[in-house]
Scaffold this active site. Sequence first.
Site, PDB file in Angstrom:
ATOM      1  N   THR A 125       0.822  -1.216   0.000  1.00  0.00           N
ATOM      2  CA  THR A 125       0.000   0.000   0.000  1.00  0.00           C
ATOM      3  C   THR A 125       0.854   1.263   0.000  1.00  0.00           C
ATOM      4  O   THR A 125       1.997   1.248   0.489  1.00  0.00           O
ATOM      5  CB  THR A 125      -0.903   0.000   1.265  1.00  0.00           C
ATOM      6  N   ASP A 126       0.287   2.343  -0.500  1.00  0.00           N
ATOM      7  CA  ASP A 126       0.989   3.643  -0.463  1.00  0.00           C
ATOM      8  C   ASP A 126       1.216   4.114   0.974  1.00  0.00           C
ATOM      9  O   ASP A 126       2.084   4.957   1.231  1.00  0.00           O
ATOM     10  CB  ASP A 126       0.217   4.714  -1.257  1.00  0.00           C
ATOM     11  N   GLU A 127       0.440   3.553   1.927  1.00  0.00           N
ATOM     12  CA  GLU A 127       0.516   4.057   3.302  1.00  0.00           C
ATOM     13  C   GLU A 127       1.864   3.773   3.947  1.00  0.00           C
ATOM     14  O   GLU A 127       2.214   4.390   4.951  1.00  0.00           O
ATOM     15  CB  GLU A 127      -0.645   3.491   4.136  1.00  0.00           C
ATOM     16  N   TYR A 151      -1.336  -0.093  11.227  1.00  0.00           N
ATOM     17  CA  TYR A 151      -1.597  -0.815   9.966  1.00  0.00           C
ATOM     18  C   TYR A 151      -0.447  -0.624   8.993  1.00  0.00           C
ATOM     19  O   TYR A 151       0.125  -1.588   8.464  1.00  0.00           O
ATOM     20  CB  TYR A 151      -2.907  -0.324   9.342  1.00  0.00           C
ATOM     21  N   LYS A 155       2.323  -3.334   7.383  1.00  0.00           N
ATOM     22  CA  LYS A 155       2.510  -3.562   5.941  1.00  0.00           C
ATOM     23  C   LYS A 155       3.953  -3.265   5.536  1.00  0.00           C
ATOM     24  O   LYS A 155       4.541  -3.969   4.712  1.00  0.00           O
ATOM     25  CB  LYS A 155       1.541  -2.692   5.127  1.00  0.00           C
TER      26      LYS A 155
END
Length: 347
Positions: A125-127, A151, A155
Amino acid sequence: MKLLVTGGCGFIGSNFIIHMMESYPDVNVINLDLLTYAGNLENLQDVAPYGSRHRFVRGDISDKETVRCLLAEKPDVVVNFAAESHVDRSIMDCCSFIHTNIRGTQVLLDACREYKIPRFVQISTDEVYGSLHAEEPPFTEDNQICPNSPYAASKASADLLVRSYHKTYGMDVVITRCSNNYGPLQFPEKLIPLMITNALQDFELPVYGDGRNVRDWIHVRDHCRAIDAVMRKGRPGDVYNIGSEAEFHNIDIVRYILCRLDKPESLIRYVEDRPGHDRRYGMNAAKLRSELGWTPLISFEDGMNQTVSWYIEHEMWWQRIRTGEYLNYYEDWYGKSLGAANSKPKC
Ligand code: NAD
Ligand code: TYD
């Protein structure tokens, strides 16, 4: 081609399986999913016509024996979607995020190594990159990872493990990092489906903070086509950003939904901000476009119109989630019929 897809009963995993079934007559999928609150077998009703090309197995990616059993069947690729995926839940309690997102990825990697699986695709994810200021350029693959929520940290940890198995053991891995997805079958705890389903019921729409946080949106089917391209043609060990350059303030998304549904803005309720709330995400997907020839096909306007219509037309799907009835689907239907024979791996 035989794929082991994990988390295939969730939002993106189910769209990916449907995409693969529709696009290729020669792809078979084993779908390993634990059916947590986010997993919904009803998401795979469109896969029924493809018969035994899709096989569902209920199980945990952190369960070594289940994973080894399935990898003994020698899939060509493992595509790992399985994850705890909601930031707000990770803020409340991140145990399951560590269990699935980190430990689960490690179990999959070890088993892939043991069974010499030709390719491992990690859906990230970009997060993991953290937050951008308003004037900064979008993230490229060269940005440092700098996660801010539990989260995102889980990741990012998984990404580092995947990378290390490439460097240490020479495993063929690729990592995709995508921006925020929207589209059919998204669990109504995430911004867009929550706002659509609340508005349809004339419930309040909770907007965090000042509503000026920015997210970069992509239609889930464009994401699935990008994963397909990376899975087939991505360079071993590489990271590919995925995004379609559609950055919007949250409040503008909410207003758009209200306008589309002809509902009043008085339904908007500003609520306390999310702790550690990332201000802005933005993705530069130039590498994916130039190296693999991928381009998004669905404009934000068309995608949102189609998505709002989908939620209007599939009220039964989201009402069964709201009432919790969807949790009985496995036992009520799948468990008693074809699923009973199908749901346990045979080793
Ligand atoms: P989701 O929460 O809708 O689905 C997750 C699925 O994983 C569910 O079916 C759940 O039952 C399954 N699962 C959870 N724990 C498991 C375990 N231990 N073993 C087996 N299955 C398990 O998530 P999503 O939105 O479809 O996201 C899929 C992946 O894409 C995630 O890895 C997420 O980090 C990533 N991603 C999501 C977005 C987004 O906007 N939703 C954007 C970029 C990347
Ligand atoms: P979300 O869909 O949870 O995705 P993510 O946090 O992974 O980006 O949230 C998208 C944006 O919408 C994020 O800035 C938080 C905000 N948001 C709200 O304002 N209200 C809500 O009820 C939710 C769920 C999210």
